[in-house]
Design a protein around this motif. Structure first.
Motif, PDB file in Angstrom:
ATOM      1  N   MET A  79       0.836  -1.202   0.000  1.00  0.00           N
ATOM      2  CA  MET A  79       0.000   0.000   0.000  1.00  0.00           C
ATOM      3  C   MET A  79       0.871   1.253   0.000  1.00  0.00           C
ATOM      4  N   THR A  80       0.558   2.186  -0.889  1.00  0.00           N
ATOM      5  CA  THR A  80       1.264   3.464  -0.947  1.00  0.00           C
ATOM      6  C   THR A  80       0.435   4.516  -0.228  1.00  0.00           C
ATOM      7  N   PHE A  81       1.070   5.244   0.681  1.00  0.00           N
ATOM      8  CA  PHE A  81       0.350   6.250   1.461  1.00  0.00           C
ATOM      9  C   PHE A  81       0.539   7.652   0.903  1.00  0.00           C
ATOM     10  N   PHE A  82       1.790   8.076   0.709  1.00  0.00           N
ATOM     11  CA  PHE A  82       2.063   9.476   0.394  1.00  0.00           C
ATOM     12  C   PHE A  82       1.686   9.829  -1.043  1.00  0.00           C
ATOM     13  N   ASP A  83       0.929  10.895  -1.181  1.00  0.00           N
ATOM     14  CA  ASP A  83       0.675  11.562  -2.451  1.00  0.00           C
ATOM     15  C   ASP A  83       1.112  13.007  -2.238  1.00  0.00           C
ATOM     16  N   LEU A  84       2.326  13.314  -2.628  1.00  0.00           N
ATOM     17  CA  LEU A  84       2.922  14.606  -2.276  1.00  0.00           C
ATOM     18  C   LEU A  84       2.304  15.786  -3.014  1.00  0.00           C
ATOM     19  N   GLU A  85       1.393  15.516  -3.923  1.00  0.00           N
ATOM     20  CA  GLU A  85       0.648  16.618  -4.516  1.00  0.00           C
ATOM     21  C   GLU A  85      -0.532  17.023  -3.636  1.00  0.00           C
ATOM     22  N   ARG A  86      -0.829  16.218  -2.634  1.00  0.00           N
ATOM     23  CA  ARG A  86      -1.821  16.605  -1.628  1.00  0.00           C
ATOM     24  C   ARG A  86      -1.141  17.519  -0.615  1.00  0.00           C
ATOM     25  N   PRO A  87      -1.708  18.686  -0.309  1.00  0.00           N
ATOM     26  CA  PRO A  87      -1.052  19.648   0.580  1.00  0.00           C
ATOM     27  C   PRO A  87      -0.635  19.075   1.925  1.00  0.00           C
ATOM     28  N   GLU A  88      -1.531  18.323   2.574  1.00  0.00           N
ATOM     29  CA  GLU A  88      -1.206  17.813   3.908  1.00  0.00           C
ATOM     30  C   GLU A  88      -0.105  16.759   3.854  1.00  0.00           C
ATOM     31  N   HIS A  89      -0.017  16.003   2.764  1.00  0.00           N
ATOM     32  CA  HIS A  89       1.043  14.999   2.636  1.00  0.00           C
ATOM     33  C   HIS A  89       2.393  15.671   2.359  1.00  0.00           C
ATOM     34  N   ALA A  90       2.398  16.701   1.517  1.00  0.00           N
ATOM     35  CA  ALA A  90       3.644  17.418   1.238  1.00  0.00           C
ATOM     36  C   ALA A  90       4.174  18.082   2.500  1.00  0.00           C
ATOM     37  N   VAL A 109       9.644  13.479  -7.126  1.00  0.00           N
ATOM     38  CA  VAL A 109       8.315  13.275  -7.717  1.00  0.00           C
ATOM     39  C   VAL A 109       7.542  14.590  -7.612  1.00  0.00           C
ATOM     40  N   PRO A 110       6.467  14.772  -8.393  1.00  0.00           N
ATOM     41  CA  PRO A 110       5.674  16.007  -8.277  1.00  0.00           C
ATOM     42  C   PRO A 110       5.169  16.202  -6.845  1.00  0.00           C
ATOM     43  N   PHE A 111       5.227  17.440  -6.367  1.00  0.00           N
ATOM     44  CA  PHE A 111       4.794  17.716  -4.996  1.00  0.00           C
ATOM     45  C   PHE A 111       4.294  19.154  -4.882  1.00  0.00           C
ATOM     46  N   SER A 112       3.502  19.414  -3.847  1.00  0.00           N
ATOM     47  CA  SER A 112       2.980  20.752  -3.577  1.00  0.00           C
ATOM     48  C   SER A 112       4.070  21.581  -2.922  1.00  0.00           C
ATOM     49  N   GLU A 113       4.646  22.500  -3.675  1.00  0.00           N
ATOM     50  CA  GLU A 113       5.848  23.192  -3.226  1.00  0.00           C
ATOM     51  C   GLU A 113       5.606  24.083  -2.016  1.00  0.00           C
ATOM     52  N   ARG A 114       4.524  24.845  -2.009  1.00  0.00           N
ATOM     53  CA  ARG A 114       4.350  25.773  -0.892  1.00  0.00           C
ATOM     54  C   ARG A 114       4.026  25.035   0.406  1.00  0.00           C
ATOM     55  N   ASP A 115       3.326  23.910   0.310  1.00  0.00           N
ATOM     56  CA  ASP A 115       3.050  23.135   1.518  1.00  0.00           C
ATOM     57  C   ASP A 115       4.313  22.431   2.014  1.00  0.00           C
ATOM     58  N   TYR A 116       5.134  21.992   1.084  1.00  0.00           N
ATOM     59  CA  TYR A 116       6.417  21.392   1.449  1.00  0.00           C
ATOM     60  C   TYR A 116       7.303  22.420   2.159  1.00  0.00           C
ATOM     61  N   LEU A 117       7.380  23.631   1.611  1.00  0.00           N
ATOM     62  CA  LEU A 117       8.219  24.659   2.229  1.00  0.00           C
ATOM     63  C   LEU A 117       7.679  25.060   3.596  1.00  0.00           C
ATOM     64  N   ARG A 118       6.364  25.115   3.740  1.00  0.00           N
ATOM     65  CA  ARG A 118       5.792  25.438   5.051  1.00  0.00           C
ATOM     66  C   ARG A 118       6.174  24.371   6.083  1.00  0.00           C
TER      67      ARG A 118
END
Length: 270
Positions: free
Chosen positions: A1-12, A107-116
């Motif tokens: 099972m894969t959990f992380f979807d880094l394009e989702r804000p809360e996951h990033a 991999v593609p990810f939500s940049e502003r949520d990652y930086l936060r």
């Protein structure tokens, strides 16, 4: 099972926070754990991580003496699931010491949520004692420092020259005033996942307006090779100043930096 979807804000956000403040260990027979220990006041973010994580985990508290406080209470979130640990490792969370090794995901990810997430874990946001807004990040990672600087430059044009400090050999990336306001407003948007105290600091920053009595320094213009050629070949600094649209003082300083230290020293004949 894969959990992380880094394009989702809360996951990033969660992945960045774990990269900065999490600790991944591995032992024999596929044993190991992911742990994050924070001050008890920040326990709500660990509770949110526990809610997001599809694997069994626990949060425990402990009180101990530290160099800064006689009785410090901390909260620790722990996940032992091998699948979770392997996914974190594959995404870029190294095992063991990691401060210089972490980097933005490939991999593609939500940049502003990652930086936060990075700023919540290893940064700061708020107002100085003089009521000036700031957003800062301390990191040992070249890749993390470069990502932060590039994001801010794209967002608000704030350029930062990346140099490690001499005391700790880390990058201290700081944004002030309008640049800090732009970053705080962008990163800490309504309803985002964040540490409550950092969100409160960002809200104060977002509401800052430059006082009418406070002067404004225009952004610095970097010197280009073409401008350097004008400085070196112009018949006078006055001519260079008029041609380049720069002040006479800046042209003189640039000329000295280009040729001043290279001038041979002449000693008197004896």
């Amino acid at each position: 099972m894969t959990f992380f979807d880094l394009e989702r804000p809360e996951h990033a956000y969660m992945f960045a926070f774990l990269q900065a403040d999490g600790h991944l260990t591995e032992q024999s027979r596929n044993r190991g754990r992911l742990s994050v220990e924070l001050s008890a006041r920040d326990a709500p973010i660990l509770e949110e991580f526990q809610r997001l994580c599809p694997y069994n985990s626990n949060i425990r508290y402990r009180t101990r003496s530290t160099n800064f406080k006689a009785e410090h209470t901390s909260a620790m979130w722990t996940v032992c699931a091998r699948e979770f640990r392997e996914e974190l490792r594959d995404l870029g969370l190294p095992v063991g010491r990691k401060s210089e090794l972490i980097a933005p995901p490939t991999v593609p990810f939500s940049e502003r949520d990652y930086l936060r997430g990075l700023i919540d874990a290893d940064g700061s946001v708020g107002l100085t004692s003089k009521e000036l807004p700031f957003v800062g990040l301390a990191t040992k990672s070249d890749a993390t420092a470069a990502f932060t600087a590039l994001y801010a430059e794209r967002l608000c044009g704030a350029r930062r020259k990346l140099n490690r400090n001499k005391r700790d050999n880390i990058y201290n990336i700081l944004f002030l005033n309008e640049a800090a306001v732009a970053l705080a407003t962008d990163l800490y948007y309504p309803g985002c996942l964040a540490l409550l105290r950092k969100q409160a600091g960002a809200d104060r920053v977002s509401g800052w307006v430059r006082p009418s009595t406070m002067g404004f320094a225009p952004p610095r213009r970097s010197w280009t090779p073409e401008e350097d050629e004008v400085i070196l070949t112009a018949p006078s600094m006055e001519t260079a100043s008029a041609h380049l649209g720069r002040t006479l003082k800046s042209c003189k300083v640039r000329h000295w930096r280009l040729v001043g230290p290279k001038r041979p020293r002449v000693f008197p004949q004896r």
